[in-house]
Design an enzyme around this catalytic site. Structure first.
Site, PDB file in Angstrom:
ATOM      1  N   SER A   1       0.790  -1.231   0.000  1.00 20.43           N
ATOM      2  CA  SER A   1       0.000   0.000   0.000  1.00 20.43           C
ATOM      3  C   SER A   1       0.821   1.280   0.000  1.00 20.43           C
ATOM      4  O   SER A   1       0.323   2.334  -0.366  1.00 20.43           O
ATOM      5  CB  SER A   1      -0.959  -0.011   1.188  1.00 20.43           C
TER       6      SER A   1
ATOM      7  N   HIS B   1      -5.749  -3.673  -2.210  1.00 20.35           N
ATOM      8  CA  HIS B   1      -5.502  -2.741  -3.314  1.00 20.35           C
ATOM      9  C   HIS B   1      -5.492  -3.442  -4.668  1.00 20.35           C
ATOM     10  O   HIS B   1      -5.111  -2.835  -5.673  1.00 20.35           O
ATOM     11  CB  HIS B   1      -4.175  -2.011  -3.101  1.00 20.35           C
TER      12      HIS B   1
ATOM     13  N   LYS C   1     -12.076   0.311  -0.500  1.00 19.78           N
ATOM     14  CA  LYS C   1     -11.200   0.920  -1.503  1.00 19.78           C
ATOM     15  C   LYS C   1     -11.922   0.969  -2.851  1.00 19.78           C
ATOM     16  O   LYS C   1     -12.842   1.747  -2.996  1.00 19.78           O
ATOM     17  CB  LYS C   1      -9.861   0.203  -1.492  1.00 19.78           C
TER      18      LYS C   1
HETATM   19  C1  LIG Z   1      -6.715  -0.553   3.728  1.00 15.71           C
HETATM   20  C2  LIG Z   1      -6.102  -1.831   3.950  1.00 15.71           C
HETATM   21  C3  LIG Z   1      -6.641  -2.737   4.885  1.00 15.71           C
HETATM   22  C4  LIG Z   1      -7.798  -2.368   5.785  1.00 15.71           C
HETATM   23  O1  LIG Z   1      -9.004  -2.320   5.106  1.00 15.71           O
HETATM   24  P1  LIG Z   1     -10.239  -1.565   5.764  1.00 15.71           P
HETATM   25  O2  LIG Z   1     -11.410  -2.244   5.182  1.00 15.71           O
HETATM   26  O3  LIG Z   1     -10.162  -0.130   5.353  1.00 15.71           O
HETATM   27  O4  LIG Z   1     -10.158  -1.740   7.232  1.00 15.71           O
HETATM   28  C5  LIG Z   1      -6.059  -3.977   4.999  1.00 15.71           C
HETATM   29  N1  LIG Z   1      -4.989  -4.323   4.253  1.00 15.71           N
HETATM   30  C6  LIG Z   1      -4.437  -3.481   3.360  1.00 15.71           C
HETATM   31  C7  LIG Z   1      -3.268  -3.924   2.555  1.00 15.71           C
HETATM   32  C8  LIG Z   1      -4.970  -2.206   3.186  1.00 15.71           C
HETATM   33  O5  LIG Z   1      -4.407  -1.369   2.323  1.00 15.71           O
END
Ligand SMILES: *Cc1c(COP(=O)(O)O)cnc(C)c1O
Length: 391
Positions: free
Chosen positions: A180, A208, A239
């Site tokens: 990320s 992602h 996302k």
């Molecule tokens: C954003 C993210 C999460 C968390 O997801 P949420 O649903 O926003 O809690 C978990 N793993 C990765 C790699 C992320 O980028």
């Protein structure tokens, strides 16, 4: 912990500029948004496909509220499983090409709740050093032993697998699909191959990757054509799907096991109808409008090519997550301030989130950005970059 201690810690954060400012969004989350009364071009949202404000998602939410009300009234396993939750899990399993799926409150909750159950006492978890904090916390909550390998280093992963052989009941390899902070992609085909050879289970976080990688945004498994070779896929609706919620997609038995065991799932109220209905609609929109993923990638390619020809270092990114590598924290903060003045929101990521000499501005391109938006951003980056002698 005395209050004095908290006060000192907070002051230290602020003095070093490591505290997070509160920016107040006064419109929907879209490329042209207003924060604190200022109109800005948003270059740092995870809204890859522009679904946060899609009319079909909004309509689905409104209808669900009218039919089912505002809340679900319970955790999933008592009386909080609505037909909507089941519909979403079936649709998601179909989208991911797995037997089954289980919806968690958030992606964070999916990692923090699943990992400790999938590996326990006498087991080993092997984790990439740049894995997301929610994987790290999931590993910390597990009674399993843990080993961390250098980012994407497959020789090291193999060495750990080799030396661990026969010493543990089960081995779980956990990795982000797309990392990320840097936007690079885990070599999931090689990880699957090593896991097969050394009889380990595999867990990939596709937060992602969904809506971004693979045919029509089906995610990293589809990107590498490793269907059936990864045991557990985890992801998020916060996302590219534009809503909120986490999930695990896997064989039916694994999902049923987590339904019974994952504490963040068991002990926390289920999603309200408006959220679930919007998530269902998001999956439908992705199927119905394949041009969204195509636009995301044509925007990404254009944006990255132009940034590089301006002389920016975009690190090892292979996805719409595009860091502008600056190095020095203070300079990254100055750069972000210049962009803000020019009407762009793009935030610096500095130590301790990344290494001290790896400060950057992390930008994310979406399908909702127009070519004019990207050109506007590029020209502001150029101006600020020259002023601060970054390019
Ligand atoms: C954003 C993210 C999460 C968390 O997801 P949420 O649903 O926003 O809690 C978990 N793993 C990765 C790699 C992320 O980028």
């Amino acid at each position: 912990m005395s209050k004095e201690f908290i006060k000192n810690q907070l002051r230290e954060l602020k003095e070093n500029g490591f505290d997070w400012k509160k920016r107040i969004l006064q419109t929907a989350s879209k490329p042209h948004a207003r924060f604190d009364g200022k109109d800005l071009l948003l270059m740092c949202s995870n809204n890859y496909l522009g679904l946060t404000n899609h009319p079909k998602l909004k309509e689905a939410s409104i209808k669900a509220v009218e039919k089912y009300g505002a809340g679900s009234g319970s955790v999933r396993v008592i009386s909080g499983t609505m037909d909507l939750h089941v519909e979403l899990e079936e649709k998601l399993a179909k989208f991911k090409g797995t037997q089954s799926s289980l919806i968690f409150q958030t992606g964070f909750a999916a990692n923090a709740g699943s990992i400790p159950q999938l590996a326990g006492e006498g087991d080993l978890i092997i984790s990439d050093e740049l894995n997301h904090g929610s994987i790290i916390d999931g590993v910390r909550l597990s009674k399993a032993e843990r080993k961390v390998y250098t980012h994407k280093n497959m020789e090291e992963l193999e060495r750990v697998l080799k030396e661990s052989k026969g010493k543990f009941k089960n081995i779980l390899i956990a990795t982000d699909g797309v990392f990320s902070m840097d936007g690079d992609i885990a070599p999931l085909d090689e990880i699957a191959e090593l896991a097969h050879r050394y009889d380990a289970m595999t867990y990939v976080d596709d937060a992602h990757g969904d809506g971004v990688l693979g045919k029509n945004g089906k995610g990293i498994i589809d990107h590498f054509h490793v269907h059936g070779k990864i045991d557990i896929e985890m992801g998020t609706f916060s996302k590219a799907f534009g809503v909120v919620g986490g999930y695990v997609a896997a064989d039916q038995e694994i999902c049923e096991f987590l339904w019974n065991k994952a504490r963040t799932f068991l002990l926390s109220g289920s999603h309200p109808p408006a959220v679930v209905a919007a998530c269902i609609a998001a999956l439908e929109v992705i199927e119905e409008e394949p041009e969204l993923v195509k636009t995301l990638w044509s925007n990404t390619k254009y944006y990255k090519k132009e940034l590089q020809s301006l002389g920016f270092d975009i690190g090892v990114s292979e996805t719409p997550i595009t860091p502008l590598m600056i190095g020095d924290s203070v300079k990254a903060q100055q750069f972000s301030k210049e962009l803000y003045k020019a009407g762009i929101l793009a935030l610096p990521i500095v130590f301790p989130m990344v290494a001290k000499d790896k400060a950057r501005i992390r930008t994310i391109v979406t399908a909702a950005h127009s070519k004019e938006d990207l050109d506007f951003a590029l020209s502001a980056f150029e101006k600020a970059g020259k002023k601060l002698e970054i390019i």
